[in-house]
Design a protein around this motif. Structure first.
Motif, PDB file in Angstrom:
ATOM      1  N   VAL A  88     -33.656 -16.885 -13.643  1.00  0.00           N
ATOM      2  CA  VAL A  88     -32.292 -16.414 -14.204  1.00  0.00           C
ATOM      3  C   VAL A  88     -32.231 -15.042 -14.535  1.00  0.00           C
ATOM      4  CG1 VAL A  88     -30.463 -16.980 -15.987  1.00  0.00           C
ATOM      5  CG2 VAL A  88     -31.828 -18.705 -14.867  1.00  0.00           C
ATOM      6  N   PHE A  89     -31.277 -14.183 -13.939  1.00  0.00           N
ATOM      7  CA  PHE A  89     -31.604 -12.758 -14.559  1.00  0.00           C
ATOM      8  C   PHE A  89     -30.632 -12.528 -15.589  1.00  0.00           C
ATOM      9  CE2 PHE A  89     -32.221 -13.115  -9.943  1.00  0.00           C
ATOM     10  CZ  PHE A  89     -33.289 -12.261  -9.593  1.00  0.00           C
ATOM     11  N   GLN A  90     -30.999 -11.504 -16.289  1.00  0.00           N
ATOM     12  CA  GLN A  90     -30.247 -11.048 -17.317  1.00  0.00           C
ATOM     13  C   GLN A  90     -28.859 -10.662 -17.174  1.00  0.00           C
ATOM     14  OE1 GLN A  90     -32.663  -8.011 -19.061  1.00  0.00           O
ATOM     15  NE2 GLN A  90     -33.560  -9.276 -20.450  1.00  0.00           N
ATOM     16  N   ASN A  91     -28.500 -10.030 -16.177  1.00  0.00           N
ATOM     17  CA  ASN A  91     -27.236  -9.914 -15.529  1.00  0.00           C
ATOM     18  C   ASN A  91     -26.865 -10.608 -14.387  1.00  0.00           C
ATOM     19  OD1 ASN A  91     -26.786  -7.732 -17.399  1.00  0.00           O
ATOM     20  ND2 ASN A  91     -27.809  -6.226 -16.077  1.00  0.00           N
ATOM     21  N   PHE A  92     -26.448 -11.981 -14.568  1.00  0.00           N
ATOM     22  CA  PHE A  92     -26.397 -12.884 -13.512  1.00  0.00           C
ATOM     23  C   PHE A  92     -24.879 -12.738 -13.094  1.00  0.00           C
ATOM     24  CE2 PHE A  92     -24.118 -15.046 -16.674  1.00  0.00           C
ATOM     25  CZ  PHE A  92     -24.689 -14.902 -17.935  1.00  0.00           C
ATOM     26  N   GLN A  93     -24.739 -13.144 -11.714  1.00  0.00           N
ATOM     27  CA  GLN A  93     -23.453 -13.332 -11.259  1.00  0.00           C
ATOM     28  C   GLN A  93     -23.307 -14.697 -10.578  1.00  0.00           C
ATOM     29  OE1 GLN A  93     -20.726 -11.057 -11.697  1.00  0.00           O
ATOM     30  NE2 GLN A  93     -22.159 -10.079 -13.045  1.00  0.00           N
ATOM     31  N   LEU A  94     -22.358 -15.418 -11.170  1.00  0.00           N
ATOM     32  CA  LEU A  94     -21.859 -16.726 -10.731  1.00  0.00           C
ATOM     33  C   LEU A  94     -21.018 -16.467  -9.723  1.00  0.00           C
ATOM     34  CD1 LEU A  94     -21.865 -19.044 -13.413  1.00  0.00           C
ATOM     35  CD2 LEU A  94     -23.631 -18.884 -11.783  1.00  0.00           C
ATOM     36  N   PHE A  95     -20.681 -17.108  -8.599  1.00  0.00           N
ATOM     37  CA  PHE A  95     -19.525 -17.101  -7.676  1.00  0.00           C
ATOM     38  C   PHE A  95     -18.172 -17.378  -8.308  1.00  0.00           C
ATOM     39  CE2 PHE A  95     -23.500 -17.770  -4.401  1.00  0.00           C
ATOM     40  CZ  PHE A  95     -23.279 -16.349  -3.999  1.00  0.00           C
ATOM     41  N   ALA A 138     -16.154 -27.132 -14.031  1.00  0.00           N
ATOM     42  CA  ALA A 138     -15.519 -25.910 -14.558  1.00  0.00           C
ATOM     43  C   ALA A 138     -15.743 -24.575 -13.715  1.00  0.00           C
ATOM     44  CB  ALA A 138     -16.049 -25.783 -16.080  1.00  0.00           C
ATOM     45  N   TRP A 139     -14.784 -23.817 -13.862  1.00  0.00           N
ATOM     46  CA  TRP A 139     -14.906 -22.257 -13.176  1.00  0.00           C
ATOM     47  C   TRP A 139     -15.713 -21.507 -13.998  1.00  0.00           C
ATOM     48  CZ3 TRP A 139     -13.509 -22.677  -8.271  1.00  0.00           C
ATOM     49  CH2 TRP A 139     -12.874 -23.919  -7.986  1.00  0.00           C
ATOM     50  N   PRO A 140     -16.524 -20.427 -13.545  1.00  0.00           N
ATOM     51  CA  PRO A 140     -17.196 -19.427 -14.343  1.00  0.00           C
ATOM     52  C   PRO A 140     -16.481 -18.900 -15.389  1.00  0.00           C
ATOM     53  CG  PRO A 140     -17.991 -19.466 -11.845  1.00  0.00           C
ATOM     54  CD  PRO A 140     -16.631 -20.506 -12.037  1.00  0.00           C
ATOM     55  N   SER A 141     -15.219 -18.757 -15.011  1.00  0.00           N
ATOM     56  CA  SER A 141     -14.364 -17.776 -15.819  1.00  0.00           C
ATOM     57  C   SER A 141     -14.128 -18.633 -17.169  1.00  0.00           C
ATOM     58  CB  SER A 141     -13.266 -17.416 -15.435  1.00  0.00           C
ATOM     59  OG  SER A 141     -12.383 -18.654 -14.927  1.00  0.00           O
ATOM     60  N   THR A 142     -14.308 -19.884 -17.210  1.00  0.00           N
ATOM     61  CA  THR A 142     -13.895 -20.707 -18.341  1.00  0.00           C
ATOM     62  C   THR A 142     -15.224 -21.123 -19.031  1.00  0.00           C
ATOM     63  OG1 THR A 142     -14.294 -22.792 -17.326  1.00  0.00           O
ATOM     64  CG2 THR A 142     -12.264 -22.018 -17.180  1.00  0.00           C
ATOM     65  N   LEU A 143     -16.329 -20.655 -18.679  1.00  0.00           N
ATOM     66  CA  LEU A 143     -17.813 -20.859 -19.259  1.00  0.00           C
ATOM     67  C   LEU A 143     -18.036 -19.647 -20.171  1.00  0.00           C
ATOM     68  CD1 LEU A 143     -19.696 -22.217 -16.441  1.00  0.00           C
ATOM     69  CD2 LEU A 143     -18.446 -23.618 -18.149  1.00  0.00           C
ATOM     70  N   SER A 144     -18.902 -20.026 -21.143  1.00  0.00           N
ATOM     71  CA  SER A 144     -19.580 -19.009 -22.233  1.00  0.00           C
ATOM     72  C   SER A 144     -20.485 -18.393 -21.488  1.00  0.00           C
ATOM     73  CB  SER A 144     -19.729 -19.556 -23.570  1.00  0.00           C
ATOM     74  OG  SER A 144     -20.948 -20.215 -23.375  1.00  0.00           O
ATOM     75  N   GLY A 145     -20.855 -17.195 -21.848  1.00  0.00           N
ATOM     76  CA  GLY A 145     -22.005 -16.517 -21.352  1.00  0.00           C
ATOM     77  C   GLY A 145     -23.345 -17.321 -21.225  1.00  0.00           C
ATOM     78  N   GLY A 146     -23.538 -17.754 -22.632  1.00  0.00           N
ATOM     79  CA  GLY A 146     -24.855 -18.922 -22.230  1.00  0.00           C
ATOM     80  C   GLY A 146     -24.825 -20.149 -21.453  1.00  0.00           C
ATOM     81  N   GLN A 147     -23.317 -20.712 -21.234  1.00  0.00           N
ATOM     82  CA  GLN A 147     -23.092 -21.663 -20.403  1.00  0.00           C
ATOM     83  C   GLN A 147     -23.426 -21.133 -18.988  1.00  0.00           C
ATOM     84  OE1 GLN A 147     -19.537 -22.599 -21.639  1.00  0.00           O
ATOM     85  NE2 GLN A 147     -20.213 -24.479 -22.995  1.00  0.00           N
ATOM     86  N   GLN A 148     -22.938 -19.910 -18.824  1.00  0.00           N
ATOM     87  CA  GLN A 148     -22.998 -19.420 -17.163  1.00  0.00           C
ATOM     88  C   GLN A 148     -24.542 -19.231 -16.991  1.00  0.00           C
ATOM     89  OE1 GLN A 148     -20.461 -16.130 -16.337  1.00  0.00           O
ATOM     90  NE2 GLN A 148     -18.983 -16.730 -17.935  1.00  0.00           N
ATOM     91  N   GLN A 149     -25.373 -18.636 -17.893  1.00  0.00           N
ATOM     92  CA  GLN A 149     -26.740 -18.482 -17.677  1.00  0.00           C
ATOM     93  C   GLN A 149     -27.481 -20.024 -17.391  1.00  0.00           C
ATOM     94  OE1 GLN A 149     -28.769 -16.114 -20.758  1.00  0.00           O
ATOM     95  NE2 GLN A 149     -29.809 -15.075 -19.327  1.00  0.00           N
TER      96      GLN A 149
END
Length: 150
Positions: A88-95, A138-149
């Motif tokens: 898991v990168f520090q600057n992650f990018q979900l689709f 859930a869509w990535p835009s609705t998740l917090s940073g920690g949830q996305q990570q």
């Protein structure tokens, strides 16, 4: 199990990692700490072969790879190790156009060529493991940073 023996990584004349040896038992939790520029990220990138070590041996599970200066590592050998790792990168990018579960499934379907149903089941296991099963759709835009990570 992750085992590193005498790992070295050089970028030209710069020695970034020298004689790094460690054994991390399966199921354990290990923290890698040190100063900025100390080689922590380079070591992690060497473990999953995003950087190829200059010298040393890496063992992940049943797979072992030995590196020697000037010796090229085959793509097949690299893939055998990578299939057992994740990062898991520090600057992650979900689709952004995929749900949380679809993002988790992506590498299982694309890289490992798993059928979608098998990938969906495994993705749900992983989301459950990190407390995110309730956010599977859930869509990535609705998740917090920690949830996305996670």
């Amino acid at each position: 199990m992750i085992e590193l023996d005498n790992i070295e990584k050089r970028f030209g004349d710069a020695v970034i990692l020298k004689d790094i040896s460690i054994r991390i038992p399966e199921g354990s939790v290990t923290a890698l700490v040190g100063p900025s520029g100390g080689g922590k990220s380079t070591l992690l990138r060497c473990i999953n072969l995003l950087e190829i070590p200059t010298a040393g041996t890496i063992r992940l599970g049943e797979e072992t790879l030995t590196f020697k200066p000037g010796q090229k590592t085959s793509w097949q050998a690299i893939q055998k190790i990578r299939r057992q790792t994740g990062m898991v990168f520090q600057n992650f990018q979900l689709f952004p156009h995929q749900t949380a579960i679809e993002n988790v499934m992506e590498s299982l379907v694309t890289v490992l060529k798993w059928p979608k149903e098998k990938a969906r089941n495994r993705a749900m296991e992983l989301l459950t493991k990190v407390g995110m099963a309730h956010k599977a759709d859930a869509w990535p835009s609705t998740l917090s940073g920690g949830q996305q990570q996670r």
